[in-house]
Design a protein around this motif. Sequence first.
Motif, PDB file in Angstrom:
ATOM      1  N   SER A  28       0.528  -1.365   0.055  1.00  0.00           N
ATOM      2  CA  SER A  28      -0.090   0.126   0.167  1.00  0.00           C
ATOM      3  C   SER A  28       0.887   1.558   0.294  1.00  0.00           C
ATOM      4  O   SER A  28       2.107   1.586   0.456  1.00  0.00           O
ATOM      5  N   MET A  29       0.320   2.192  -0.883  1.00  0.00           N
ATOM      6  CA  MET A  29       0.953   3.300  -0.745  1.00  0.00           C
ATOM      7  C   MET A  29       0.571   4.273   0.632  1.00  0.00           C
ATOM      8  O   MET A  29       1.713   5.212   0.341  1.00  0.00           O
ATOM      9  N   ASN A  30      -0.293   4.106   0.938  1.00  0.00           N
ATOM     10  CA  ASN A  30      -1.368   5.616   1.765  1.00  0.00           C
ATOM     11  C   ASN A  30      -0.199   4.503   3.529  1.00  0.00           C
ATOM     12  O   ASN A  30       0.535   5.331   3.794  1.00  0.00           O
ATOM     13  N   ARG A  31      -0.355   3.096   3.238  1.00  0.00           N
ATOM     14  CA  ARG A  31       0.548   2.328   4.389  1.00  0.00           C
ATOM     15  C   ARG A  31       1.923   2.720   4.691  1.00  0.00           C
ATOM     16  O   ARG A  31       2.547   2.860   5.676  1.00  0.00           O
ATOM     17  N   ALA A  32       2.511   2.869   3.718  1.00  0.00           N
ATOM     18  CA  ALA A  32       4.107   3.057   2.803  1.00  0.00           C
ATOM     19  C   ALA A  32       4.520   4.829   4.123  1.00  0.00           C
ATOM     20  O   ALA A  32       5.832   4.998   4.275  1.00  0.00           O
ATOM     21  N   ALA A  33       3.860   5.519   3.403  1.00  0.00           N
ATOM     22  CA  ALA A  33       4.361   7.222   3.504  1.00  0.00           C
ATOM     23  C   ALA A  33       3.483   6.922   5.342  1.00  0.00           C
ATOM     24  O   ALA A  33       4.177   7.954   5.969  1.00  0.00           O
ATOM     25  N   THR A  34       2.798   6.041   5.297  1.00  0.00           N
ATOM     26  CA  THR A  34       2.207   6.767   7.121  1.00  0.00           C
ATOM     27  C   THR A  34       3.557   5.758   8.279  1.00  0.00           C
ATOM     28  O   THR A  34       4.281   6.622   8.699  1.00  0.00           O
ATOM     29  N   GLU A  35       4.306   4.795   7.376  1.00  0.00           N
ATOM     30  CA  GLU A  35       5.417   4.272   8.125  1.00  0.00           C
ATOM     31  C   GLU A  35       6.787   5.990   8.301  1.00  0.00           C
ATOM     32  O   GLU A  35       6.996   5.555   8.660  1.00  0.00           O
ATOM     33  N   LEU A  36       6.351   6.153   6.494  1.00  0.00           N
ATOM     34  CA  LEU A  36       8.118   6.574   6.775  1.00  0.00           C
ATOM     35  C   LEU A  36       7.971   8.249   6.478  1.00  0.00           C
ATOM     36  O   LEU A  36       8.285   9.239   6.484  1.00  0.00           O
ATOM     37  N   HIS A  37       6.713   8.842   7.702  1.00  0.00           N
ATOM     38  CA  HIS A  37       6.082  10.006   7.860  1.00  0.00           C
ATOM     39  C   HIS A  37       6.064  11.351   6.744  1.00  0.00           C
ATOM     40  O   HIS A  37       7.019  12.107   6.614  1.00  0.00           O
ATOM     41  N   THR A  38       5.751  10.779   5.721  1.00  0.00           N
ATOM     42  CA  THR A  38       5.128  11.564   5.045  1.00  0.00           C
ATOM     43  C   THR A  38       4.031  11.332   4.312  1.00  0.00           C
ATOM     44  O   THR A  38       2.885  10.906   4.368  1.00  0.00           O
ATOM     45  N   VAL A  39       3.353  12.101   2.213  1.00  0.00           N
ATOM     46  CA  VAL A  39       2.302  12.031   2.499  1.00  0.00           C
ATOM     47  C   VAL A  39       2.028  10.998   0.977  1.00  0.00           C
ATOM     48  O   VAL A  39       2.835  10.220   0.200  1.00  0.00           O
ATOM     49  N   GLN A  40       1.341  10.698   0.681  1.00  0.00           N
ATOM     50  CA  GLN A  40       0.854   9.292  -0.189  1.00  0.00           C
ATOM     51  C   GLN A  40       1.350  10.032  -1.624  1.00  0.00           C
ATOM     52  O   GLN A  40       2.015   8.926  -2.490  1.00  0.00           O
ATOM     53  N   SER A  41       1.218  11.152  -1.854  1.00  0.00           N
ATOM     54  CA  SER A  41       1.484  11.800  -3.164  1.00  0.00           C
ATOM     55  C   SER A  41       3.371  11.529  -3.716  1.00  0.00           C
ATOM     56  O   SER A  41       3.860  11.263  -4.431  1.00  0.00           O
ATOM     57  N   ASN A  42       3.340  11.782  -2.621  1.00  0.00           N
ATOM     58  CA  ASN A  42       5.003  11.889  -2.375  1.00  0.00           C
ATOM     59  C   ASN A  42       5.687  10.356  -2.551  1.00  0.00           C
ATOM     60  O   ASN A  42       6.840   9.707  -3.649  1.00  0.00           O
ATOM     61  N   VAL A  43       5.099   9.501  -1.920  1.00  0.00           N
ATOM     62  CA  VAL A  43       5.497   8.094  -2.336  1.00  0.00           C
ATOM     63  C   VAL A  43       5.563   7.480  -4.089  1.00  0.00           C
ATOM     64  O   VAL A  43       6.408   7.131  -4.019  1.00  0.00           O
ATOM     65  N   THR A  44       4.726   8.614  -3.884  1.00  0.00           N
ATOM     66  CA  THR A  44       3.554   7.906  -5.995  1.00  0.00           C
ATOM     67  C   THR A  44       4.994   8.408  -6.382  1.00  0.00           C
ATOM     68  O   THR A  44       5.277   7.749  -7.666  1.00  0.00           O
ATOM     69  N   ALA A  45       4.982   9.478  -6.352  1.00  0.00           N
ATOM     70  CA  ALA A  45       6.219  10.380  -7.669  1.00  0.00           C
ATOM     71  C   ALA A  45       7.485   9.713  -6.937  1.00  0.00           C
ATOM     72  O   ALA A  45       7.953   9.760  -8.202  1.00  0.00           O
ATOM     73  N   ARG A  46       8.046   9.321  -5.887  1.00  0.00           N
ATOM     74  CA  ARG A  46       9.483   8.517  -6.106  1.00  0.00           C
ATOM     75  C   ARG A  46       9.135   6.899  -7.113  1.00  0.00           C
ATOM     76  O   ARG A  46      10.232   6.743  -7.564  1.00  0.00           O
ATOM     77  N   ILE A  47       7.941   6.220  -6.814  1.00  0.00           N
ATOM     78  CA  ILE A  47       8.112   5.029  -7.079  1.00  0.00           C
ATOM     79  C   ILE A  47       7.638   5.466  -8.569  1.00  0.00           C
ATOM     80  O   ILE A  47       8.659   5.063  -9.254  1.00  0.00           O
ATOM     81  N   ARG A  48       7.398   5.887  -8.786  1.00  0.00           N
ATOM     82  CA  ARG A  48       6.622   6.621 -10.855  1.00  0.00           C
ATOM     83  C   ARG A  48       8.098   6.755 -11.098  1.00  0.00           C
ATOM     84  O   ARG A  48       8.926   5.998 -12.446  1.00  0.00           O
ATOM     85  N   SER A  49       9.094   7.738 -10.545  1.00  0.00           N
ATOM     86  CA  SER A  49      10.362   7.893 -10.877  1.00  0.00           C
ATOM     87  C   SER A  49      11.346   7.073 -10.570  1.00  0.00           C
ATOM     88  O   SER A  49      12.198   6.525 -12.236  1.00  0.00           O
ATOM     89  N   LEU A  50      11.507   6.069 -10.154  1.00  0.00           N
ATOM     90  CA  LEU A  50      12.065   4.566  -9.527  1.00  0.00           C
ATOM     91  C   LEU A  50      11.478   3.828 -11.140  1.00  0.00           C
ATOM     92  O   LEU A  50      12.985   3.292 -11.426  1.00  0.00           O
ATOM     93  N   GLU A  51      10.343   3.518 -11.334  1.00  0.00           N
ATOM     94  CA  GLU A  51       9.613   3.112 -12.255  1.00  0.00           C
ATOM     95  C   GLU A  51      10.393   3.497 -13.736  1.00  0.00           C
ATOM     96  O   GLU A  51      11.314   2.443 -14.338  1.00  0.00           O
ATOM     97  N   ARG A  52      10.529   4.559 -14.232  1.00  0.00           N
ATOM     98  CA  ARG A  52      10.934   5.361 -14.970  1.00  0.00           C
ATOM     99  C   ARG A  52      12.754   4.796 -15.287  1.00  0.00           C
ATOM    100  O   ARG A  52      12.843   4.978 -16.640  1.00  0.00           O
TER     101      ARG A  52
END
Length: 295
Positions: free
Chosen positions: A17-41
């Motif tokens: 889950s992007m949302n649960r990962a964001a909670t653990e990392l003390h950030t927002v879901q949009s930041n997690v989503t952006a980082r995953i998309r950047s890594l996939e690119r």
Amino acid sequence: MDVADLKVFEAVARHGSMNRAATELHTVQSNVTARIRSLEREVGVALFQRHVRGVSMTPAGQRMLPYAARIAKLVADAKVAALDDGAPGGALTLGTLETTAALRLSPILSHFARTYPQVRLSLTTGTSCSLATDVVECRLDGAFIAGPLEHPDIHTETVFREELVLVGPRTMRSLEPLKSTQDLKTIVFRLGCSYRQRLETLLAEMGVQTAVPLEFGSMDAIIACVAAGIGVTLLPRGVVSAAAEQDLVSIHTIAPEKAQVETLFIRRHDAYVSSAMSAFIDVARSQLGPIMAAA
């Protein structure tokens, strides 16, 4: 490839889950989503498949995950090594079985905390399976688990040996009644607990029919349920001896080849052994006596 992106990738893979990962990392879901998309690119392939319940790893993501954890750990180890001047300090993250924590670790932890106050020691409990996975995937520096364990990346040493006993209500005077019990309830830790696996094997060999196991997260809850007559369990003798002396439960000896279990301390072969880890191992050896010292 950014190490921070790899940490995000590992957290998303673990939680699904992007949302649960964001909670653990003390950030927002949009930041997690952006980082995953950047890594996939960057790697040129999708690492996750999105669906309504969260995300699941693609085959490419599954192949990449072990390397991501190891890279992040190597970078963290490099920093620890650079700052490690020989005086034990910094963070030390360990895992343990709940039975080991209750039965063996109190004197070790108290002695260690008094002797090395600069070490930020954190301890988490889990099953042997989950703790071993956390060590392999670099989420824990080390852990106490029930053996045996053979893994190419893991260093193990025996810290002590336990006798497992079958524990039943105080009115259960022998194991014979179990053979005629229909859908016997077993009171156990969650899936991945080696004691649970041994209990299931033992009862199956006795020809005992069991119901769906009742899972609990604490040893006290398990013992209380057995004392209430709900079912049976399998635990180290030392853990339940006090309850048996109070006539709350009954203890039943099983065959030695099924009863003997080794508790191991495990850590990765390739991890940097910090001064804090070395100090903890020395304290554990001094407290636990000849078994660990001879390992």
